[in-house]
Design a protein around this motif. Sequence first.
Motif, PDB file in Angstrom:
ATOM      1  N   ILE A 271     -87.859  31.085   1.536  1.00  0.00           N
ATOM      2  CA  ILE A 271     -86.569  30.694   2.090  1.00  0.00           C
ATOM      3  C   ILE A 271     -86.364  31.451   3.406  1.00  0.00           C
ATOM      4  O   ILE A 271     -86.632  32.657   3.486  1.00  0.00           O
ATOM      5  N   ILE A 272     -85.893  30.712   4.418  1.00  0.00           N
ATOM      6  CA  ILE A 272     -85.668  31.323   5.729  1.00  0.00           C
ATOM      7  C   ILE A 272     -84.172  31.255   6.035  1.00  0.00           C
ATOM      8  O   ILE A 272     -83.554  30.200   5.875  1.00  0.00           O
ATOM      9  N   GLU A 273     -83.589  32.379   6.459  1.00  0.00           N
ATOM     10  CA  GLU A 273     -82.166  32.416   6.807  1.00  0.00           C
ATOM     11  C   GLU A 273     -81.998  33.321   8.012  1.00  0.00           C
ATOM     12  O   GLU A 273     -82.476  34.454   8.013  1.00  0.00           O
ATOM     13  N   LYS A 274     -81.282  32.818   9.013  1.00  0.00           N
ATOM     14  CA  LYS A 274     -81.127  33.630  10.223  1.00  0.00           C
ATOM     15  C   LYS A 274     -79.878  34.505  10.191  1.00  0.00           C
ATOM     16  O   LYS A 274     -79.748  35.446  10.955  1.00  0.00           O
TER      17      LYS A 274
ATOM     18  N   LEU B 229     -90.956  25.202   0.973  1.00  0.00           N
ATOM     19  CA  LEU B 229     -90.343  26.004   2.044  1.00  0.00           C
ATOM     20  C   LEU B 229     -88.956  25.444   2.336  1.00  0.00           C
ATOM     21  O   LEU B 229     -88.808  24.241   2.591  1.00  0.00           O
ATOM     22  N   VAL B 230     -87.942  26.316   2.285  1.00  0.00           N
ATOM     23  CA  VAL B 230     -86.563  25.882   2.509  1.00  0.00           C
ATOM     24  C   VAL B 230     -86.014  26.627   3.723  1.00  0.00           C
ATOM     25  O   VAL B 230     -86.156  27.852   3.822  1.00  0.00           O
ATOM     26  N   ILE B 231     -85.361  25.885   4.629  1.00  0.00           N
ATOM     27  CA  ILE B 231     -84.708  26.529   5.779  1.00  0.00           C
ATOM     28  C   ILE B 231     -83.200  26.438   5.572  1.00  0.00           C
ATOM     29  O   ILE B 231     -82.642  25.344   5.505  1.00  0.00           O
TER      30      ILE B 231
ATOM     31  N   TYR C 198     -87.494  35.249   4.443  1.00  0.00           N
ATOM     32  CA  TYR C 198     -87.696  35.586   5.849  1.00  0.00           C
ATOM     33  C   TYR C 198     -86.343  35.600   6.533  1.00  0.00           C
ATOM     34  O   TYR C 198     -85.653  34.569   6.545  1.00  0.00           O
ATOM     35  N   HIS C 199     -85.969  36.728   7.093  1.00  0.00           N
ATOM     36  CA  HIS C 199     -84.706  36.810   7.819  1.00  0.00           C
ATOM     37  C   HIS C 199     -84.983  36.547   9.290  1.00  0.00           C
ATOM     38  O   HIS C 199     -85.547  37.388   9.997  1.00  0.00           O
ATOM     39  N   GLY C 200     -84.622  35.364   9.756  1.00  0.00           N
ATOM     40  CA  GLY C 200     -84.886  35.023  11.149  1.00  0.00           C
ATOM     41  C   GLY C 200     -84.661  33.541  11.360  1.00  0.00           C
ATOM     42  O   GLY C 200     -84.361  32.802  10.425  1.00  0.00           O
TER      43      GLY C 200
END
Length: 461
Positions: A32-35, A9-11, A111-113
């Motif tokens: 991958i999570i990116e806001k 899991l990468v933030i 995941y966009h958030g």
Amino acid sequence: MHHRHYDVLVIGSGGGTKISTPASHLGLKAAIIEKDRLGGTCLNRGCIPSKMLIHAAEVADHISTAAKYNLKPAGFEVDFQALVQRVSETIDGESDSILPAYRKNENLDYYHGEAVFTGERQVTVRGFTLTADKVYIATGSRPRIPDIPGLDKVPFLTSTEALRLEKQPKRLVVLGGGYIATELAFYYSALGTDVDLIVRSSMLRAEDGQVREAFTKAFQRHADIHLQANITKVAFENDTYTIEVTGRDGKVQTLESDALLIAAGVVPNSDRLNLKAAGVKTDASGYIVVDDHLRTSAPNTWALGDVVGNYMFRHSVNVEGEYLFETTVAHPEDRPIDYGAMPHAVFTTPQVAGVGLTEEEARAQGNDYVVGFRNYSASAMGMALRSTEGFVKLLVDRSDRKIIGCHIIGHEASVLIHQVITLMQMKGTLDDLLSTIFIHPALNEIVRNAARDARAKLAAE
Ligand SMILES: Cc1cc2nc3c(=O)[nH]c(=O)nc-3n(C[C@H](O)[C@H](O)[C@H](O)COP(=O)(O)OP(=O)(O)OC[C@H]3O[C@@H](n4cnc5c(N)ncnc54)[C@H](O)[C@@H]3O)c2cc1C
Ligand SMILES: NC(=O)c1ccc[n+]([C@@H]2O[C@H](COP(=O)([O-])OP(=O)(O)OC[C@H]3O[C@@H](n4cnc5c(N)ncnc54)[C@H](O)[C@@H]3O)[C@@H](O)[C@H]2O)c1
């Protein structure tokens, strides 16, 4: 809450993608999570748009200074809005092209958030609870906003807005004397804005002293430089900023401007992650504390890039991401990160580039070294360029003749430095550099000539 578990899991979608994408290609389940927009700072609001804009500024600067080559261009017009729109559209197009590739990758979930930790290797994002065997924090940094009276009430710019501003200001005040302040001051100035630079200490304070001095002198062409000064009050009325500048000597000056750019460094994006729940420690400035394997204080949780702050470059986070992918995912092994010869460059006119120790650092560390030095103007291509400020400075260890530092100011410094980076990476010596054939009369001959200077000084001892 939906719960999903991943191998990796990468933030953060800047340098973090150096782990998530290759991990998914190995068949591992990755997230991958990116806001914000995909691609991180470098693509969306950093290296890439700034260099596209700066290139246009360089062309303008060539035209403005063409008289030194006996050319009399009939002037030029700046279509500032079209330039900024072209760059923004290109950048947005690049960022938009990432998602379709992710969608085709069945091993990678995006995941966009905004990710917030709720436990060790556990985060929530947009109603999902995600856990993973291995977690990588690559959340970057954001502009530091100093505590200046009135600043919170005025619509100032940071680099993010300054790279997208479509109406060129006639006058611009820039706070800072580092990378962003100088690069963006050059961009605006070369295209016709009158720039004032407010510099708390010295320009490019981390550079070799001789480079700093030459740069400060050369940069006076692009800005009124206020050294040892700070902004002490700001107001904004009728589209005009009134900016109080106080020198270290106590002298107060008031500047009027159409725009104000704050480029006073960055702060790490660690404060909104709830790192306590993850068991991840930060230092007093908020940077995530890691060891020489980029391990945080929590098990199987690593951090990289600006949020760690070992270096603050895209090329350094790339190295860190590739290292972590190799040593924790692809071929797990107990090997500390080796940054090797970490170079840097400032993309202004003149350019500045450096690798290894500055002369001040070499002296402070008690190194026994000799300096090889050559002005651009003393070499064929430097003469053709009519360079007045350019030079190459090499620091060579006296005992083993290894290169311990190289500092270049002048045309294409960011390119010239690479032959020295390679040499230092290979632990090469002055003699290795001198045994290379240099194309005559390429600009690189200046590096060779600085090496010859060092050889002559060593031979004379
Ligand atoms: C104007 C400018 C010019 C620059 N020029 C250069 C240059 O020429 N050369 C160079 O080497 N470097 C340059 N840099 C520096 C370089 O951009 C950074 O060092 C690099 O991008 C850092 O990468 P990173 O992966 O650590 O962070 P980033 O690229 O910032 O990526 C972090 C990402 O994490 C996201 N994020 C943060 N918190 C969360 C959260 N809680 N949940 C989900 N997502 C989150 C952010 O939105 C961001 O997209 C420049 C920087 C700026 C501002
Ligand atoms: N070409 C490149 O590689 C490049 C280009 C742009 C940015 N970057 C990266 O982005 C990061 C941020 O760039 P930057 O220019 O903001 O940082 P910087 O650290 O290069 O410069 C910060 C400047 O702000 C001044 N400053 C700091 N706090 C201040 C305060 N309270 N009041 C007044 N002045 C203050 C400092 O004296 C310094 O001149 C850098 O660390 C750099 O690594 C790299």
